[in-house]
Every structure is written in C-alpha cells, then in structure tokens.
Design a protein around this motif. Sequence first.
Motif, PDB file in Angstrom:
ATOM      1  N   SER A 224       0.824  -1.206   0.000  1.00 52.27           N
ATOM      2  CA  SER A 224       0.000   0.000   0.000  1.00 52.27           C
ATOM      3  C   SER A 224       0.859   1.257   0.000  1.00 52.27           C
ATOM      4  N   ARG A 225       0.301   2.309  -0.565  1.00 50.87           N
ATOM      5  CA  ARG A 225       0.957   3.614  -0.530  1.00 50.87           C
ATOM      6  C   ARG A 225       0.970   4.173   0.878  1.00 50.87           C
ATOM      7  N   ALA A 226      -0.017   3.793   1.692  1.00 44.56           N
ATOM      8  CA  ALA A 226      -0.056   4.279   3.074  1.00 44.56           C
ATOM      9  C   ALA A 226       1.144   3.776   3.864  1.00 44.56           C
ATOM     10  N   GLN A 227       1.501   2.492   3.700  1.00 46.60           N
ATOM     11  CA  GLN A 227       2.666   1.967   4.404  1.00 46.60           C
ATOM     12  C   GLN A 227       3.944   2.629   3.892  1.00 46.60           C
ATOM     13  N   GLY A 228       4.025   2.864   2.576  1.00 44.92           N
ATOM     14  CA  GLY A 228       5.184   3.564   2.041  1.00 44.92           C
ATOM     15  C   GLY A 228       5.285   4.985   2.562  1.00 44.92           C
ATOM     16  N   ALA A 229       4.142   5.672   2.685  1.00 44.07           N
ATOM     17  CA  ALA A 229       4.158   7.027   3.228  1.00 44.07           C
ATOM     18  C   ALA A 229       4.587   7.028   4.688  1.00 44.07           C
ATOM     19  N   LEU A 230       4.138   6.036   5.453  1.00 43.60           N
ATOM     20  CA  LEU A 230       4.531   5.959   6.864  1.00 43.60           C
ATOM     21  C   LEU A 230       6.034   5.707   6.986  1.00 43.60           C
ATOM     22  N   ASP A 231       6.586   4.894   6.103  1.00 44.66           N
ATOM     23  CA  ASP A 231       8.040   4.679   6.110  1.00 44.66           C
ATOM     24  C   ASP A 231       8.782   5.974   5.786  1.00 44.66           C
ATOM     25  N   ALA A 232       8.272   6.743   4.801  1.00 40.33           N
ATOM     26  CA  ALA A 232       8.925   8.005   4.437  1.00 40.33           C
ATOM     27  C   ALA A 232       8.839   9.005   5.578  1.00 40.33           C
ATOM     28  N   LEU A 233       7.715   9.037   6.276  1.00 42.59           N
ATOM     29  CA  LEU A 233       7.575   9.958   7.413  1.00 42.59           C
ATOM     30  C   LEU A 233       8.495   9.554   8.555  1.00 42.59           C
ATOM     31  N   SER A 234       8.703   8.264   8.744  1.00 42.19           N
ATOM     32  CA  SER A 234       9.607   7.811   9.803  1.00 42.19           C
ATOM     33  C   SER A 234      11.034   8.270   9.543  1.00 42.19           C
ATOM     34  N   ASN A 235      11.412   8.353   8.269  1.00 40.31           N
ATOM     35  CA  ASN A 235      12.774   8.756   7.909  1.00 40.31           C
ATOM     36  C   ASN A 235      12.921  10.256   7.711  1.00 40.31           C
ATOM     37  N   TYR A 236      11.864  11.014   7.953  1.00 41.04           N
ATOM     38  CA  TYR A 236      11.911  12.466   7.790  1.00 41.04           C
ATOM     39  C   TYR A 236      12.600  13.063   9.012  1.00 41.04           C
ATOM     40  N   LEU A 247       0.088  14.183  11.763  1.00 42.15           N
ATOM     41  CA  LEU A 247      -0.516  13.260  10.803  1.00 42.15           C
ATOM     42  C   LEU A 247      -1.899  12.868  11.297  1.00 42.15           C
ATOM     43  N   THR A 248      -2.872  12.795  10.391  1.00 45.28           N
ATOM     44  CA  THR A 248      -4.211  12.319  10.735  1.00 45.28           C
ATOM     45  C   THR A 248      -4.488  11.021  10.002  1.00 45.28           C
ATOM     46  N   CYS A 249      -5.251  10.135  10.643  1.00 47.75           N
ATOM     47  CA  CYS A 249      -5.546   8.829  10.054  1.00 47.75           C
ATOM     48  C   CYS A 249      -6.738   8.213  10.773  1.00 47.75           C
ATOM     49  N   ARG A 250      -7.461   7.335  10.096  1.00 45.61           N
ATOM     50  CA  ARG A 250      -8.518   6.563  10.736  1.00 45.61           C
ATOM     51  C   ARG A 250      -7.937   5.612  11.766  1.00 45.61           C
ATOM     52  N   THR A 251      -8.685   5.370  12.816  1.00 38.71           N
ATOM     53  CA  THR A 251      -8.196   4.541  13.921  1.00 38.71           C
ATOM     54  C   THR A 251      -7.884   3.124  13.472  1.00 38.71           C
ATOM     55  N   ASP A 252      -8.808   2.502  12.741  1.00 42.90           N
ATOM     56  CA  ASP A 252      -8.605   1.095  12.381  1.00 42.90           C
ATOM     57  C   ASP A 252      -7.392   0.913  11.480  1.00 42.90           C
ATOM     58  N   LEU A 253      -7.194   1.806  10.516  1.00 40.67           N
ATOM     59  CA  LEU A 253      -6.044   1.671   9.629  1.00 40.67           C
ATOM     60  C   LEU A 253      -4.740   1.904  10.381  1.00 40.67           C
ATOM     61  N   LEU A 257      -1.443  -0.435  10.744  1.00 42.20           N
ATOM     62  CA  LEU A 257      -0.104   0.021  10.376  1.00 42.20           C
ATOM     63  C   LEU A 257       0.860  -0.049  11.555  1.00 42.20           C
ATOM     64  N   GLU A 258       0.364   0.267  12.740  1.00 42.16           N
ATOM     65  CA  GLU A 258       1.221   0.241  13.920  1.00 42.16           C
ATOM     66  C   GLU A 258       1.602  -1.181  14.299  1.00 42.16           C
ATOM     67  N   ALA A 259       0.715  -2.125  14.019  1.00 38.13           N
ATOM     68  CA  ALA A 259       0.993  -3.524  14.348  1.00 38.13           C
ATOM     69  C   ALA A 259       1.736  -4.257  13.236  1.00 38.13           C
ATOM     70  N   SER A 260       2.060  -3.568  12.149  1.00 39.48           N
ATOM     71  CA  SER A 260       2.670  -4.233  10.998  1.00 39.48           C
ATOM     72  C   SER A 260       4.155  -4.501  11.189  1.00 39.48           C
ATOM     73  N   GLY A 261       4.771  -3.970  12.246  1.00 40.12           N
ATOM     74  CA  GLY A 261       6.200  -4.127  12.440  1.00 40.12           C
ATOM     75  C   GLY A 261       7.019  -2.989  11.875  1.00 40.12           C
ATOM     76  N   ARG A 262       6.359  -2.031  11.199  1.00 39.12           N
ATOM     77  CA  ARG A 262       7.053  -0.850  10.650  1.00 39.12           C
ATOM     78  C   ARG A 262       6.306   0.413  11.064  1.00 39.12           C
ATOM     79  N   PRO A 263       6.163   0.653  12.368  1.00 41.57           N
ATOM     80  CA  PRO A 263       5.419   1.842  12.815  1.00 41.57           C
ATOM     81  C   PRO A 263       6.281   3.104  12.691  1.00 41.57           C
ATOM     82  N   MET A 264       5.656   4.247  12.897  1.00 41.85           N
ATOM     83  CA  MET A 264       6.384   5.504  12.938  1.00 41.85           C
ATOM     84  C   MET A 264       6.791   5.759  14.389  1.00 41.85           C
ATOM     85  N   LEU A 265       8.093   5.819  14.635  1.00 40.74           N
ATOM     86  CA  LEU A 265       8.607   5.948  15.993  1.00 40.74           C
ATOM     87  C   LEU A 265       8.647   7.410  16.424  1.00 40.74           C
ATOM     88  N   ASP A 266       8.914   7.601  17.729  1.00 44.31           N
ATOM     89  CA  ASP A 266       9.106   8.929  18.319  1.00 44.31           C
ATOM     90  C   ASP A 266       7.901   9.823  18.115  1.00 44.31           C
TER      91      ASP A 266
END
Length: 675
Positions: A224-236, A247-253, A257-266
């Motif tokens: 998904s583009r959402a996971q790619g965007a979250l990875d890019a934001l993590s490296n910003y 960042l705004t997002c729906r709760t379920d999504l 994403l947070e449980a996928s093993g590639r969350p946005m830290l800090d």
Amino acid sequence: MERGTENRTRIRWTVVTGVLLACCLLYDRVDVVGVVLSALTLVVTAFGVWTTWRASAAMDDGAAARRLSKAVVDAGSMSSRVLGGDRVVADVTYRFRPCAHARGAALPLRPAGRLDGLVADYQVLRPRRLVVTGQPGAGKSVLARSFAAELNKVRADGDPVPVLIALGDWEREESFRDWVVRHLVRDYGRSRKRARQLVDAGLVLPVIDGLDEMDRAEVPLAESRAQGALDALSNYQESLEPAPLVLTCRTDLYDVLEASGRPMLDTARVEIDPVSAEAAARFLSRRAGAAYRQAAWAPILDELRTHPQGMLARSLSTPWRLVLVATAYEQANDPSELLSCTTREEVGDVLLGHFIPSSIRAVAETRSRYAPEDVHAWLGTLARGLHTRSGGRTDLALPELARSPGAAWARRLYAFLVGVCAIVPALILLSGLGGDPVIWGMAAVLVVVGSVGWLHLRPGGINLWRRADFALPPWGSPLWSVGMRLACSGRGRWAVCVSALWPILIMWRSVAPSRLGGVEDWTLAVTMLFTPLLLVVMVTACHLGSATTGPSGWSRAGVFFALLFMWPATVQVFLSRSMSLGAGPDFFCLAAFGSLYLALCGPMAMYACWLLINCRRLPFRLSRFLEWSRAAGLIRVTGAAYQFRHREFQEWLTRNSLPARPTPTVHPPTRTTTP
C-alpha cells in the motif's frame, strides 16, 4: 545609509530606462540609432528585473517563514457552512493513547483533553511528532485545519510554520522533502528555491491529512501507498533528530499500520473520542433549527437521551454526522424519519440525500442559486472522475484535470491548436515572400516558438514562469486594493514606475505631432486605452499569492493572459481592416499571438480544452461553480486543490448519479410560543 543608496540606484536606473524608451519612440526614423537604443533598453530593463529578483532572493529565513505563515493563514479560512452555518459547535474531546512500541514521544503531564487545548499539548511534546486518529467523520480534517490556524497565531520567530497538505498525491518515487517542496510551490505560491530553503532550514511543519485515503480497500498492506508514506515519514529528519510533523488517520487503519512491524517511531498518538449521545442532543437542541421547530425535533432528542447506546446515537456519534443532521433538517424535512432507519448506512444515505438541496437552500438568499439536480449531477461527475482516474483520491486540482488519464481528447484538441497556430503564420509569410532569407528565418522562429506549446504535453510539462503564485482574485474583491497598496510600496514602486513608462510613451507616440516623433493617429490611441488597465491588473496580481486568491484564481489568470496576448492581435486586426489589407494579415496576427500564448500558458489552454470537451457534463465556468459549492459547504479547499466536504460524501456521489429523492417542500420555521 544602505537604504538611501539603494533608492538612489533605483532612481538612476528608472531615469535611464525612461530616457532610452523615449528615444526609441521619438527617433525610430534613424534605423541604426533605433536598433542601438532598442538593444540598450532591453539590456537595461533585463538588468533592472535581475537586480529586483536578487534583492528579493536575499530574504533571510525568518522573513521567508513569516511570508509563508501569512500565506497559510490566508489559505486556511473555512466556510461557516463547514461547521453547519451556526455558532454552536459539537463538544469534542480526545485522549492520548499509549504507543504499541517503546519509542514514543514524551507526553504532557496534564493533557487538556479538549480540542481548544491541542496546540498547548503539542508544544509540550518531545519530539514534536503527533498522530491524530479517530473514526470516519470524527473531525480529523477540520481539526487539522483549525490546528494549523491556531498554531500559526502563537508561532514565534524561529518556529516552523504549520502547513496543511493532503497526502493523496504522494508516490513512492518522490522523496518526502521534494513532495513538501512541490506543495509549497503549488499550494502556497512559493518559488521552488524559496520552498527548498524553508524545508532545509526546518521552518516547515507538515500537517498531513489523508493517510487513510491513499489506497483502495483491496490493496495489500505491504504494497500500500499508506505503508510507504509511513516509512517516508519515519525517515523524515532534521540532522539526527526526528523532524516535527502532524498526521491524521482513521483509527482502524493506523492500528493495522502500527501492528505491521514498521510503525512511525518517536510520536505521540491522540484519539478523538466519539460524541456522546448527551453531547449530541445538547448540540442539536441549541441549533437555530431546533429552537424554532421544537415539536419536529423532540422525537430525535428524546431518542438520543433515552437510548444513549442505540443505533441512532451510534450513527450520530461524529461531528460530521451531526453537521449533516443539522443541515438536512434546519429549514425543512422531518427529522423523525431517522427513527425508521435500522442501520448506520441507511442513516447516512437519508442524510446525504437531503444534504445538497438543504445546502443550496441555506445559501439561496445571498448567492446565485443552482438547481439541486444540476449540482448533484455535476458533483457526481467530478466524484466519478476522481474515482476512475486516481483510485478514489480526494484532491481536485484544476491544472491537473487535463493531464489525467481520461482527458486524452482534451490533449488532442490542444495539440491540434498548437499545430495550427505554429504553422499558419509561417505559411502566410512564405506564401508572400518565400524567397527572402529573412522571411525564411522569421518563419522558422515562429514555428519554433509555436512548437514549444507541444512540450506542455509531457507528463512533467515545462516551467517557463519563475513564480508559481500568479493568480487573480474575483472581480470586485477587496484584494485588488490590497494588491495595489503592496505594488505601490517598498520594492514594488520601482517596478511600477518602470513598467508604467511603456503604455504612457506608447500613448504619447500615438497622439504626438510628427515634429515630436509622433504619428498623430487618434484611432490607434483609442485602441491602446485598454493597455494601462492590463498593466494595472498584472502589477496587482504579481503581489498577491495563490494562497490568498484560492485555486480558482489560476483559471482567472488564464483568461487574463489570453486577453493580454490577444489584445495586440485585435488592435492589429482593427488597423488592417481600416486599411483594407485583406484577410492574410488578420490570420497572421491572430495565429502568431495565439502561438505565443500556447507556448507560455500551455496548462491554462489545456484546461480550457478540457472544459470544452466536458461542456455537456460540467458547467463551463467550473471554477465559479466550485467556489459557490465551497460557500455552500459542499466543497472545501486545501491549498490549491478542491476536495469534497467528506470522503463519505464523495463515495455517496460516486454511487448515486441521480438525486436520491425529490426536493421536499420547505416548511417555514414556526416559533414555539412561550406561555
């Protein structure tokens, strides 16, 4: 001391330029002198423009950030219809949620818990990275807008400027920094160099909306583009520290994403609470519609208070649904029909079926009115177009409509116009004096200039304008007087003085006697009276950014440039008609100036072609209709792009191409007599 030296230098260049221009107009009978003076005038004018550009380029980071902040504030105004057209707002609360990993941001000790305290809570976070989650319709987009506006009010010099950006057009191939720079150029009228300077200096706080609107439901999470965007934001990052962002997002999504093993830290995470049944009843009872029609609203209010966990209470647990209810039943319709609904989806369909007619009725007294059926059909066409060509994205940017996959016929029409305007002038020249090498050279130049218009058909197009913020406000807008004051103050005075010499001297040349270098042609003078007005419009617009005038200002600028280029051609046609020169010179002038317009303003011409192709499905004055829809609360604006009021509304329009029900009879509000 430096200020006085700078002013004296500008005065000298102004005088020199004026003298050279006067010499060119008065002594053009001497060919050599005329050529030399024309060359000197071109060099002096180019040098003056270059010095002005260099002076503006020397702006420090703080001044550039202040200008960007003003542009964001100007672009961030919301129509009162977004909040339901009343001063009463829903009582919305939030809570900080613990992160699912060990690297979360440091939270405030005593969170405010209410939306009016979110800015204060954010300023305490370390690092300043915040994710706002909530259910669909919980008010995430409205919160992002109000957050950016409130943070701009309390921003100190040196703090980053909060900039609202919709995430829908980000692609994996583009770095996040380049994406932010592109939106600063497109949405807020910054030059690319200035935008890059602000981003590199850490003076931009991206407030990103729409992570949950990037993909279709069937797209796997890993792709998904959402996971790619979250990875890019993590490296910003800024140096070695995480760069601030919201960042705004729906709760379920976001949970997935947070449980996928590639969350946005800090980051810190805020969850918007559902609106309680009591808060919903309190909101609706305080509205003007309920105050005047208490008998009609009583069953709904009683249901909310009696069954706080019932289906209706769950269906109206978001600010978006509450505004829908208030809009649908403010002046007409019977709200008790909601009691017969059995599911949340059925409640949504009933409310959205009333949304367009009720919104039109709410603004009909003060603004020109469209028929509800036409509004529904036009908005439905736009919604289906977004769904077809961009996978359900929400951004509706006017300059990009002609570049969409479904606009092939518009691009073909544009290519045909470019070909005609590029070849016709050359053929007219060669048909009369084809053996002259000078004529062959002129024909080649015309073909080359005309062919530049084809370069706009490339995916990235070409950028022939240094600034991206040329846009016109609506006619009669007070922004015109603001632009004139800006143009006649500061650095703009020098440009105004030099530019004003051109129409003044041309007018003098037209009416002056022959012994003073004039031609005494009053007919030409009358036709040139329009030139100073065009100059005033151009100088004024150059001092107003696209963020101030909104996305519709771009289309008005296209009409202005067409008028600016075709006015000289019209004057020449008028003169050739008066001298009975035939149709050849007329076609030559129109095609030559049209070719120049297509070369310099290709995207505007392509947009006009797109409107012509779709004139039976959409209003030709599309920008005017979208501005009206914005005032009616059906459309919102993010930067230089339009968006539907809510994703649920856009999807409902995609499914329902025709009005869901006839427009109900309007019942005048009746006051409840007080004993």
